[in-house]
Design a protein around this motif. Structure first.
Motif, short mmCIF file in Angstrom:
data_model
loop_
_atom_site.label_atom_id
_atom_site.label_comp_id
_atom_site.label_asym_id
_atom_site.label_seq_id
_atom_site.Cartn_x
_atom_site.Cartn_y
_atom_site.Cartn_z
N HIS A 201 0.96 44.13 0.25
CA HIS A 201 1.60 45.43 0.43
C HIS A 201 1.89 46.08 -0.93
CE1 HIS A 201 4.76 47.81 2.97
NE2 HIS A 201 3.88 48.59 2.38
N ILE A 202 2.43 45.31 -1.85
CA ILE A 202 2.69 45.85 -3.19
C ILE A 202 1.37 46.20 -3.88
CG2 ILE A 202 3.65 45.31 -5.46
CD1 ILE A 202 5.68 43.52 -4.06
N ALA A 203 0.39 45.31 -3.75
CA ALA A 203 -0.91 45.57 -4.37
C ALA A 203 -1.59 46.80 -3.79
CB ALA A 203 -1.81 44.35 -4.21
N SER A 204 -1.33 47.07 -2.52
CA SER A 204 -1.93 48.25 -1.89
C SER A 204 -1.44 49.53 -2.54
CB SER A 204 -1.60 48.26 -0.39
OG SER A 204 -2.05 49.46 0.23
N HIS A 205 -0.14 49.63 -2.78
CA HIS A 205 0.40 50.83 -3.42
C HIS A 205 -0.09 50.96 -4.86
CE1 HIS A 205 3.07 52.28 -0.26
NE2 HIS A 205 3.44 51.03 -0.02
N GLY A 339 12.96 35.13 2.42
CA GLY A 339 13.21 35.79 1.15
C GLY A 339 12.79 34.96 -0.04
N GLU A 340 13.06 33.66 0.00
CA GLU A 340 12.66 32.78 -1.10
C GLU A 340 11.15 32.66 -1.18
OE1 GLU A 340 14.49 31.48 -3.45
OE2 GLU A 340 16.23 32.51 -2.63
N ILE A 341 10.49 32.59 -0.03
CA ILE A 341 9.03 32.51 -0.02
C ILE A 341 8.43 33.78 -0.63
CG2 ILE A 341 7.00 32.48 1.48
CD1 ILE A 341 8.50 30.64 3.35
N GLN A 342 8.98 34.93 -0.28
CA GLN A 342 8.48 36.19 -0.82
C GLN A 342 8.67 36.26 -2.34
OE1 GLN A 342 10.52 39.21 1.43
NE2 GLN A 342 8.94 39.27 3.01
N LYS A 343 9.81 35.76 -2.83
CA LYS A 343 10.03 35.73 -4.28
C LYS A 343 8.96 34.88 -4.98
CE LYS A 343 15.06 36.35 -4.42
NZ LYS A 343 16.34 35.72 -4.83
N MET A 344 8.67 33.72 -4.41
CA MET A 344 7.67 32.83 -5.01
C MET A 344 6.29 33.46 -4.97
SD MET A 344 9.04 29.25 -3.37
CE MET A 344 7.73 28.28 -4.13
N GLU A 345 5.98 34.14 -3.89
CA GLU A 345 4.67 34.78 -3.77
C GLU A 345 4.52 35.93 -4.78
OE1 GLU A 345 3.78 34.02 0.99
OE2 GLU A 345 4.71 35.89 0.32
N VAL A 346 5.57 36.73 -4.90
CA VAL A 346 5.52 37.85 -5.85
C VAL A 346 5.43 37.34 -7.28
CG1 VAL A 346 6.93 39.70 -6.81
CG2 VAL A 346 6.66 39.52 -4.35
#
Length: 398
Positions: A201-205, A339-346
């Motif tokens: 999603h971030i990469a898309s923007h 939330g923790e998983i998303q932090k690690m992925e980012v």
């Protein structure tokens, strides 16, 4: 007699050996152990052409700089993806007729299909990409792999606009950016391997912003193409074409811009700066959105809005939407929250997000020139890019 060392012509197929005497029975030509086709070609020809960065330094300098911020294991995939994009982008400049143009794009479609079958043609980009896929199967056999459909979508979109066809609306320009530059980011993320809704999603923007900026940067080159090269057989190359204005037609109509005025007067054309401002604002909005999403994830919150491309068939996301196939979400202990998983992925994907740095720098230069897209200050490379990229990397914020 003194010893003599023979330097053979093919150093990676034959070893250097020492002859002790004329009467010795030593075998002079000892073939080296046979190595796989991919290893042999990549270690010499491909790495010399791709990893040395000569073409990328000349035609895609930001990508050449940003390679430093990627993990070494990801760089071959990144180089293959970016080199493919460079090859596709240069096809219109090197094709003499529309028939040749179509044949070259079809060549790349066939090449991608054979590459994913691990039987690549002897072309550096194809061989490097095939080696990446082979290594991926060996090290991550149970993880979702890069899909050929995304490569084919990139090829089809490049072919659709190869003849400088105008974008009917600003939304169609945004869709072009999604199918090209955002797709490049998706492919790079899948090579980590990572399949995360948040990262994509971030990469898309970021990709949409980069694609819109790429079109703006090309406006002067397409409006005033260089003179044809009379020493070349390519009589209908980019230099032999008539000028074209590739700004969205709805924006041009809204701002009162006429193509013939741009081709005659350049930056002095009525309404041109207003049209450029409107298009650049869309790119800036995407960067602002990506920054805010990144802040939200770092603070443990949600990204703020749904990913419009989440349910496309190329996206093998998990049912929970946090991620699928990525190392960050693969702990399997069930103790980490979303939330923790998303932090690690980012955190793991931030090197791919670095494309936002040169995009933001160019938009800043455009603003300082009062949105004069023909300004000389936009033509050269930005000497601040290495420093700004390093700062963004250290702060984990672009």
């Amino acid at each position: 007699m003194g010893s003599t060392i023979f330097r053979l012509q093919h150093p990676h197929n034959v070893r250097r050996v020492r002859r002790r005497s004329p009467s010795s029975d030593t075998i002079l030509h000892q073939p080296a152990p046979v190595r796989p086709f991919h290893s042999t070609l990549i270690s010499r020809a491909t790495r010399r052409k791709l990893i040395s960065g000569q073409n990328r330094r000349q035609y895609d300098h930001p990508a050449y700089i940003l390679t430093t911020f990627l993990p070494p294991s990801l760089r071959p995939a990144y180089l293959a993806i970016r080199a493919l994009n460079l090859e596709l982008a240069r096809i219109p400049d090197t094709s003499s007729t529309h028939a040749v143009l179509a044949m070259r794009y079809q060549f790349w479609r066939t090449t991608i299909t054979s590459t994913f079958a691990l039987s690549p043609v002897k072309q550096p980009v194809a061989v490097l990409l095939s080696s990446v896929l082979l290594r991926r199967q060996q090290h991550h056999p149970n993880k979702p792999a890069m899909t050929p459909s995304r490569f084919l979508r990139l090829i089809s979109t490049r072919e659709k606009y190869a003849t400088d066809a105008p974008y009917p609306t600003l939304d169609s320009l945004e869709q072009y950016a999604e199918n090209t530059y955002s797709t490049l980011s998706y492919l790079t993320l899948s090579a980590i391997p990572m399949h995360s809704v948040t990262a994509d999603h971030i990469a898309s923007h970021i990709g949409k912003a980069a694609g819109i900026v790429a079109v703006l940067r090309g406006v002067p080159l397409l409006a005033f193409p260089p003179p044809p090269n009379h020493h070349s057989n390519n009589n209908e190359s980019r230099g032999g074409r008539q000028g074209a204005v590739t700004l969205p037609l709805d924006v041009m109509a809204e701002c009162g811009v006429r193509e013939e005025d741009v081709l005659r007067r350049g930056c002095e054309a009525a309404g041109l700066r207003d049209a450029v401002f409107k298009v650049a604002t869309r790119a800036s909005d995407h960067l602002i959105t990506a920054r805010q999403m990144l802040r939200n994830v770092k603070e443990g919150g949600d990204v703020g809005h749904a990913f419009e491309h989440e349910y496309e068939r190329e996206n093998p996301y998990g049912d929970d939407g946090a991620g699928a196939g990525g190392e960050a979400s693969g702990s399997g202990d069930g103790e980490l929250g979303k939330g923790e998983i998303q932090k690690m992925e980012v955190e793991k994907a931030f090197g791919v997000f670095m494309d936002a740095v040169p995009t933001a720098l160019w938009l800043g230069r455009l603003e300082k020139l009062d949105f004069d897209v023909f300004g000389e200050g936009l033509r050269g490379r930005d000497w601040r890019l290495p420093w700004k990229a390093w700062v963004a990397w250290r702060r984990r914020m672009f």
